[in-house]
Design a protein around this motif. Structure first.
Motif, PDB file in Angstrom:
ATOM      1  N   VAL A  29       6.150  -8.620 -22.867  1.00 10.25           N
ATOM      2  CA  VAL A  29       7.045  -8.278 -21.757  1.00 10.25           C
ATOM      3  C   VAL A  29       7.705  -6.945 -22.076  1.00 10.25           C
ATOM      4  CG1 VAL A  29       9.064  -8.956 -20.416  1.00 10.25           C
ATOM      5  CG2 VAL A  29       7.455 -10.700 -21.222  1.00 10.25           C
ATOM      6  N   LEU A  30       7.490  -5.979 -21.192  1.00 14.51           N
ATOM      7  CA  LEU A  30       8.082  -4.653 -21.333  1.00 14.51           C
ATOM      8  C   LEU A  30       9.385  -4.640 -20.559  1.00 14.51           C
ATOM      9  CD1 LEU A  30       7.378  -1.870 -22.561  1.00 14.51           C
ATOM     10  CD2 LEU A  30       6.410  -1.268 -20.346  1.00 14.51           C
ATOM     11  N   LYS A  31      10.487  -4.501 -21.277  1.00 18.44           N
ATOM     12  CA  LYS A  31      11.807  -4.512 -20.628  1.00 18.44           C
ATOM     13  C   LYS A  31      12.223  -3.085 -20.322  1.00 18.44           C
ATOM     14  CE  LYS A  31      12.975  -8.801 -22.864  1.00 18.44           C
ATOM     15  NZ  LYS A  31      13.787  -9.521 -23.823  1.00 18.44           N
ATOM     16  N   VAL A  32      12.104  -2.735 -19.048  1.00 22.81           N
ATOM     17  CA  VAL A  32      12.474  -1.401 -18.570  1.00 22.81           C
ATOM     18  C   VAL A  32      13.767  -1.528 -17.771  1.00 22.81           C
ATOM     19  CG1 VAL A  32      10.106  -0.564 -18.554  1.00 22.81           C
ATOM     20  CG2 VAL A  32      11.019  -1.638 -16.516  1.00 22.81           C
ATOM     21  N   ALA A  35      14.122  -4.021 -14.718  1.00 25.08           N
ATOM     22  CA  ALA A  35      12.968  -4.895 -14.516  1.00 25.08           C
ATOM     23  C   ALA A  35      12.344  -5.309 -15.853  1.00 25.08           C
ATOM     24  CB  ALA A  35      11.912  -4.191 -13.666  1.00 25.08           C
ATOM     25  N   GLU A  36      11.547  -6.350 -15.772  1.00 22.33           N
ATOM     26  CA  GLU A  36      10.715  -6.777 -16.887  1.00 22.33           C
ATOM     27  C   GLU A  36       9.284  -6.845 -16.384  1.00 22.33           C
ATOM     28  OE1 GLU A  36      12.056 -10.444 -18.614  1.00 22.33           O
ATOM     29  OE2 GLU A  36      13.859  -9.522 -19.431  1.00 22.33           O
ATOM     30  N   LEU A  54      -6.098  -2.975 -19.924  1.00 22.48           N
ATOM     31  CA  LEU A  54      -4.697  -3.361 -19.816  1.00 22.48           C
ATOM     32  C   LEU A  54      -4.426  -3.884 -18.412  1.00 22.48           C
ATOM     33  CD1 LEU A  54      -1.929  -3.240 -21.347  1.00 22.48           C
ATOM     34  CD2 LEU A  54      -1.600  -0.998 -20.292  1.00 22.48           C
ATOM     35  N   ASP A  55      -3.681  -4.988 -18.331  1.00 25.05           N
ATOM     36  CA  ASP A  55      -3.247  -5.534 -17.047  1.00 25.05           C
ATOM     37  C   ASP A  55      -1.732  -5.444 -16.964  1.00 25.05           C
ATOM     38  OD1 ASP A  55      -5.894  -6.333 -16.738  1.00 25.05           O
ATOM     39  OD2 ASP A  55      -5.483  -8.450 -17.166  1.00 25.05           O
ATOM     40  N   SER A  56      -1.240  -5.164 -15.771  1.00 20.39           N
ATOM     41  CA  SER A  56       0.182  -5.249 -15.460  1.00 20.39           C
ATOM     42  C   SER A  56       0.290  -6.140 -14.223  1.00 20.39           C
ATOM     43  CB  SER A  56       0.774  -3.866 -15.197  1.00 20.39           C
ATOM     44  OG  SER A  56       2.155  -3.963 -14.916  1.00 20.39           O
ATOM     45  N   PRO A  57       0.257  -7.480 -14.430  1.00 20.78           N
ATOM     46  CA  PRO A  57       0.211  -8.404 -13.292  1.00 20.78           C
ATOM     47  C   PRO A  57       1.352  -8.244 -12.297  1.00 20.78           C
ATOM     48  CG  PRO A  57      -0.107  -9.585 -15.364  1.00 20.78           C
ATOM     49  CD  PRO A  57       0.259  -8.178 -15.707  1.00 20.78           C
ATOM     50  N   ASP A  58       2.546  -7.924 -12.780  1.00 20.61           N
ATOM     51  CA  ASP A  58       3.690  -7.759 -11.883  1.00 20.61           C
ATOM     52  C   ASP A  58       3.516  -6.569 -10.941  1.00 20.61           C
ATOM     53  OD1 ASP A  58       5.036  -9.937 -13.117  1.00 20.61           O
ATOM     54  OD2 ASP A  58       5.679  -8.604 -14.727  1.00 20.61           O
TER      55      ASP A  58
END
Length: 114
Positions: A29-32, A35-36, A54-58
């Motif tokens: 989980v990338l916490k920016v 948002a996460e 690489l996937d970024s499902p969100d």
């Protein structure tokens, strides 16, 4: 002679036991700010080393091609050039990669787990 052969077989078998396998799916989980974002890295072994997507499902982004993927001395590094992404992390004995995700001047901690 049998002792030496046995010792050599035992030695090489034990090396395989301690080998770290980086292939497979890694999630984090990338916490920016604000948002996460869930990320999934898919690593496969190739004749020349490693390959990944690489996937970024969100963000509904799947199968993004990773430009370079390396794994040496317990350190995973990958880049996604068209997104200006760099990652470097260390695989520990518990199969957790602790590292830093960099994009456009921002450095964010990112832990990847199977």
């Amino acid at each position: 002679m049998k002792k030496i052969t046995f010792l050599l077989l035992f030695f090489f078998a034990s090396l395989n036991t301690f080998a770290q396998d980086i292939t497979g799916d890694w999630k984090g989980v990338l916490k920016v700010p604000g948002a996460e974002l869930n990320l999934v890295l898919h690593v496969t072994k190739t004749e020349n080393g490693f390959s990944a997507t690489l996937d970024s499902p969100d963000q509904k982004a799947f199968g993004l091609p990773v430009t370079t993927t390396t794994f040496a001395n317990s350190t995973l590094k990958f880049t996604v050039e068209n997104l200006a992404v760099e990652y470097e992390g260390v695989l520990d004995k518990d199969q957790v990669i602790t590292g830093t995700f960099k994009q456009m001047g921002q450095a964010i901690p990112l832990i990847l787990k199977r």
